[in-house]
Design a protein around this motif. Structure first.
Motif, mmCIF file in Angstrom:
data_model
loop_
_atom_site.group_PDB
_atom_site.id
_atom_site.type_symbol
_atom_site.label_atom_id
_atom_site.label_comp_id
_atom_site.label_asym_id
_atom_site.label_seq_id
_atom_site.Cartn_x
_atom_site.Cartn_y
_atom_site.Cartn_z
ATOM 1 N N MET A 1 -10.282 1.572 89.460
ATOM 2 C CA MET A 1 -9.378 0.462 89.229
ATOM 3 C C MET A 1 -9.033 -0.161 90.591
ATOM 4 O O MET A 1 -8.883 0.532 91.580
ATOM 5 N N THR A 2 -8.894 -1.440 90.608
ATOM 6 C CA THR A 2 -8.565 -2.157 91.841
ATOM 7 C C THR A 2 -7.074 -2.036 92.149
ATOM 8 O O THR A 2 -6.277 -1.643 91.304
ATOM 9 N N LYS A 3 -6.715 -2.412 93.346
ATOM 10 C CA LYS A 3 -5.302 -2.402 93.729
ATOM 11 C C LYS A 3 -4.504 -3.341 92.833
ATOM 12 O O LYS A 3 -3.384 -3.021 92.426
ATOM 13 N N PHE A 4 -5.102 -4.485 92.502
ATOM 14 C CA PHE A 4 -4.431 -5.400 91.576
ATOM 15 C C PHE A 4 -4.261 -4.746 90.208
ATOM 16 O O PHE A 4 -3.219 -4.883 89.568
ATOM 17 N N GLY A 5 -5.279 -4.039 89.764
ATOM 18 C CA GLY A 5 -5.202 -3.346 88.474
ATOM 19 C C GLY A 5 -4.053 -2.350 88.436
ATOM 20 O O GLY A 5 -3.342 -2.235 87.431
ATOM 21 N N PHE A 6 -3.862 -1.627 89.540
ATOM 22 C CA PHE A 6 -2.736 -0.698 89.617
ATOM 23 C C PHE A 6 -1.409 -1.458 89.584
ATOM 24 O O PHE A 6 -0.454 -1.019 88.930
ATOM 25 N N ALA A 7 -1.337 -2.581 90.281
ATOM 26 C CA ALA A 7 -0.111 -3.391 90.283
ATOM 27 C C ALA A 7 0.220 -3.842 88.863
ATOM 28 O O ALA A 7 1.368 -3.726 88.405
ATOM 29 N N LEU A 8 -0.778 -4.326 88.162
ATOM 30 C CA LEU A 8 -0.577 -4.803 86.791
ATOM 31 C C LEU A 8 -0.182 -3.653 85.870
ATOM 32 O O LEU A 8 0.738 -3.797 85.053
ATOM 33 N N ALA A 9 -0.834 -2.516 86.013
ATOM 34 C CA ALA A 9 -0.505 -1.356 85.174
ATOM 35 C C ALA A 9 0.935 -0.908 85.405
ATOM 36 O O ALA A 9 1.658 -0.591 84.449
ATOM 37 N N HIS A 10 1.365 -0.881 86.654
ATOM 38 C CA HIS A 10 2.749 -0.489 86.944
ATOM 39 C C HIS A 10 3.731 -1.518 86.386
ATOM 40 O O HIS A 10 4.774 -1.137 85.833
ATOM 41 N N LEU A 11 3.419 -2.797 86.513
ATOM 42 C CA LEU A 11 4.294 -3.831 85.949
ATOM 43 C C LEU A 11 4.452 -3.624 84.449
ATOM 44 O O LEU A 11 5.567 -3.606 83.924
ATOM 45 N N GLN A 12 3.338 -3.444 83.761
ATOM 46 C CA GLN A 12 3.368 -3.292 82.304
ATOM 47 C C GLN A 12 4.078 -2.012 81.881
ATOM 48 O O GLN A 12 4.587 -1.926 80.763
ATOM 49 N N SER A 13 4.124 -1.030 82.771
ATOM 50 C CA SER A 13 4.772 0.247 82.469
ATOM 51 C C SER A 13 6.240 0.278 82.890
ATOM 52 O O SER A 13 6.902 1.308 82.743
ATOM 53 N N GLY A 14 6.727 -0.833 83.448
ATOM 54 C CA GLY A 14 8.120 -0.903 83.862
ATOM 55 C C GLY A 14 8.403 -0.228 85.191
ATOM 56 O O GLY A 14 9.558 -0.009 85.539
ATOM 57 N N ARG A 15 7.358 0.082 85.944
ATOM 58 C CA ARG A 15 7.526 0.674 87.281
ATOM 59 C C ARG A 15 7.392 -0.458 88.303
ATOM 60 O O ARG A 15 6.365 -0.610 88.961
ATOM 61 N N TYR A 16 8.454 -1.228 88.405
ATOM 62 C CA TYR A 16 8.403 -2.479 89.145
ATOM 63 C C TYR A 16 8.275 -2.290 90.654
ATOM 64 O O TYR A 16 7.581 -3.068 91.307
ATOM 65 N N GLU A 17 8.935 -1.274 91.199
ATOM 66 C CA GLU A 17 8.802 -1.032 92.644
ATOM 67 C C GLU A 17 7.346 -0.724 92.998
ATOM 68 O O GLU A 17 6.818 -1.232 93.991
ATOM 69 N N GLN A 18 6.710 0.116 92.174
ATOM 70 C CA GLN A 18 5.308 0.458 92.411
ATOM 71 C C GLN A 18 4.403 -0.755 92.200
ATOM 72 O O GLN A 18 3.406 -0.913 92.902
ATOM 73 N N ALA A 19 4.765 -1.611 91.252
ATOM 74 C CA ALA A 19 3.982 -2.836 91.032
ATOM 75 C C ALA A 19 4.006 -3.701 92.288
ATOM 76 O O ALA A 19 2.975 -4.251 92.695
ATOM 77 N N ILE A 20 5.170 -3.793 92.928
ATOM 78 C CA ILE A 20 5.283 -4.573 94.160
ATOM 79 C C ILE A 20 4.426 -3.950 95.258
ATOM 80 O O ILE A 20 3.700 -4.653 95.967
ATOM 81 N N TRP A 22 1.723 -2.082 95.024
ATOM 82 C CA TRP A 22 0.291 -2.288 94.777
ATOM 83 C C TRP A 22 -0.092 -3.763 94.883
ATOM 84 O O TRP A 22 -1.186 -4.092 95.357
ATOM 85 N N ALA A 23 0.799 -4.661 94.467
ATOM 86 C CA ALA A 23 0.510 -6.092 94.618
ATOM 87 C C ALA A 23 0.414 -6.439 96.105
ATOM 88 O O ALA A 23 -0.467 -7.211 96.514
ATOM 89 N N ASP A 24 1.294 -5.849 96.909
ATOM 90 C CA ASP A 24 1.230 -6.070 98.356
ATOM 91 C C ASP A 24 -0.107 -5.584 98.918
ATOM 92 O O ASP A 24 -0.717 -6.255 99.757
ATOM 93 N N GLU A 25 -0.571 -4.430 98.454
ATOM 94 C CA GLU A 25 -1.874 -3.909 98.894
ATOM 95 C C GLU A 25 -3.000 -4.862 98.492
ATOM 96 O O GLU A 25 -3.914 -5.127 99.280
ATOM 97 N N ALA A 26 -2.926 -5.371 97.269
ATOM 98 C CA ALA A 26 -3.945 -6.320 96.801
ATOM 99 C C ALA A 26 -3.915 -7.591 97.639
ATOM 100 O O ALA A 26 -4.965 -8.166 97.956
ATOM 101 N N LEU A 27 -2.716 -8.015 98.035
ATOM 102 C CA LEU A 27 -2.583 -9.236 98.831
ATOM 103 C C LEU A 27 -3.026 -9.036 100.274
ATOM 104 O O LEU A 27 -3.408 -9.994 100.938
ATOM 105 N N ILE A 28 -2.988 -7.807 100.765
ATOM 106 C CA ILE A 28 -3.550 -7.521 102.089
ATOM 107 C C ILE A 28 -5.064 -7.717 102.035
ATOM 108 O O ILE A 28 -5.653 -8.314 102.933
#
Length: 100
Positions: A1-20, A22-28
Motif C-alpha cells: 500500500m502506498t503512503k497515500f493509501g495508509f493516509a486514506l485508510a487512517h482517515l476512514q478509520s477515524g485515526r485522524y492524527e495518523q492520517a495527517i 501519512w498524508a505528510d509522507e505522501a506529500l514529501i
C-alpha cells in the motif's frame, strides 16, 4: 500500500492524527498530490484544526483554484461508498472548504 493509501485508510478509520502523518509522507514524495492534500485537510477538519485546515485549503486552491466540496463529491462518488465519501466531505466542510 502506498503512503497515500495508509493516509486514506487512517482517515476512514477515524485515526485522524495518523492520517495527517501519512498524508505528510505522501506529500514529501509528491508535493502537489491533491488527493493527499484533501485527506490531510479532511483530517484537520475532523480534529477541529480549522486554522491548519484553512492553510491546506489554500494550498489545494493554489493547485486547483475551482475545486469545491461538491466537485470533490461528484468525482469521488464513483470510487467510494457513501459512508467513506461522507468522511472526506464532512472533514473538508469542518475545515472550512466551500461547498460551491
Amino acid at each position: 500500500m502506498t503512503k497515500f493509501g495508509f493516509a486514506l485508510a487512517h482517515l476512514q478509520s477515524g485515526r485522524y492524527e495518523q492520517a495527517i502523518e501519512w498524508a505528510d509522507e505522501a506529500l514529501i514524495q509528491k508535493p502537489g498530490f491533491i488527493n493527499a492534500m484533501i485527506v490531510r485537510t479532511a483530517a484537520c477538519g475532523h480534529l477541529g484544526l480549522r486554522e491548519q485546515g484553512r492553510v491546506w485549503i489554500e494550498r489545494i486552491h493554489q493547485a486547483a483554484p475551482t475545486l469545491t466540496i461538491n466537485a470533490i463529491k461528484d468525482f469521488l462518488s464513483v470510487f467510494f461508498v457513501p459512508e467513506a465519501l461522507a468522511c472526506q466531505v464532512d472533514g473538508l466542510a469542518k475545515a472550512g472548504m466551500s461547498p460551491q
